[in-house]
Design an enzyme around this catalytic site. Structure first.
Site, PDB file in Angstrom:
ATOM      1  CB  SER A 137      -0.875  46.732  24.620  1.00  0.00           C
ATOM      2  OG  SER A 137      -2.098  46.046  24.731  1.00  0.00           O
ATOM      3  NE  ARG A 138       1.811  50.427  18.069  1.00  0.00           N
ATOM      4  CZ  ARG A 138       0.910  49.691  17.414  1.00  0.00           C
ATOM      5  NH1 ARG A 138       0.590  48.481  17.815  1.00  0.00           N
ATOM      6  NH2 ARG A 138       0.326  50.174  16.335  1.00  0.00           N
TER       7      ARG A 138
END
Lengths: 214, 214
Positions: free
Chosen positions: B192-193
């Site tokens: 999710s970065r």
């Protein structure tokens, strides 16, 4: 005297025997040559064909470099997305000159592109932001890139709170940058370090091509 | 309107789910942390673990970036070899500030190191030059790196002539550079970065460690 943190890789060598690059193979337009090599790189199925090392310079004249992913390109314009408040954003605000490097080790190729950078239009950035997976949108909204934070938990808490909103809107300071290229270099590794290198420079509106020594 | 040289990779994404980096895992000395990650990268057997993107800056404040191979390192000093008359050599002569990036995509890791660069001693460069394969010595002696040349044949002819000499001596302008690090960043990709990033900065003789937002 050797120390626990020392390292020696003097004997690590590459042969670079896969390919060559002759002047007769070159497209006269470096944007076409770029696309040719990018498409070949994507076709090999290697990881991260679109990853590029982006170099920027701070107000003291010191460079910094990190990976960004090229998202689209068109007519000598190369676009990636980021937080405008990141280190690279701050550096580009004081010095818009930048350089990117693609290194495709499986193909023994490098492409270097230099130019000046500008922000793309907010509506274009918003369109791309809207197309991203929701978890990427949430982390972009929760993070102020490159700024110090005490712990990972604080960030996780922010993401959690944002999860209650229906739509995550693009943060005002998040968006695209476009490198406007004025110089390219195409490097093909060759045996015995006799690599093929060709540089394209924009001189009075014409792309001048020169072979460089390896 | 689309054009033959356009490209769109907006949908190319990475997950980065392999690993994480917690503050408790970090070595207090970034040279030790570097060696830990370098050794892990070498142990995976991936191509080009020692390849780094080197960014330098010219007299106009414009950055440039290319791959060089790290050959040895010791106590915050990172050494590679090159032609001092190359583009990077000319740039380092006017601005000794530089930055390097290791990107180990299989491990979803980056290391960024910034500092100032100086030439190493001629006798050290000569010792390494003497250890290189003969064909690498010949190409180094035949080439003036980054300078324009009319054709590959001219270079091949020079190499041919040098082949009659018994020993190839190190060209005067060929040798090592050493980056003296004053800042490091260790980046571990995460889902999710929400990447883990830790920066080490030398502040009054002590390495200050801070977590950065992704």
């Amino acid at each position: 005297m050797s120390h626990e943190s020392d390292g020696d890789q003097r004997d690590v060598r590459r042969k670079y025997a896969l390919n060559e690059l002759r002047r007769t193979q070159l497209r006269s337009n470096p944007a076409m040559q770029f696309k040719l090599w990018m498409d070949e790189s994507l076709a090999t199925g290697q990881l991260d064909a679109t990853a590029m090392s982006l170099a920027t310079v701070n107000a003291m004249g010191a460079p910094s470099v990190r990976i960004v992913l090229l998202k689209h390109y068109k007519a000598h314009k190369f676009v990636w997305y980021t937080d405008y408040r990141s280190q690279k954003g701050n550096e580009l605000a004081v010095n818009p000159q930048a350089s990117v490097l693609f290194y495709w080790r499986e193909l023994e190729r490098q492409i270097r592109i230099s130019g000046t950078v500008e922000k793309i239009a907010q509506h274009e950035s918003a369109a791309y932001f809207g197309s991203r997976p929701r978890d990427s949108q949430l982390s972009a909204a929760a993070s102020t890139q490159s700024h110090v934070i005490e712990s990972r938990d604080i960030l996780a808490e922010r993401v959690l709170q944002l999860q209650f909103s229906d739509d995550v809107v693009k943060p005002e300071d998040w968006g695209g940058y476009q490198l406007n290229a004025h110089e390219y270099e195409f490097w093909q590794g060759r045996v015995s370090r006799l690599h093929d290198r060709f540089r394209y420079r924009l001189v009075e509106g014409v792309w001048l091509v020169e072979r460089l020594q390896p």
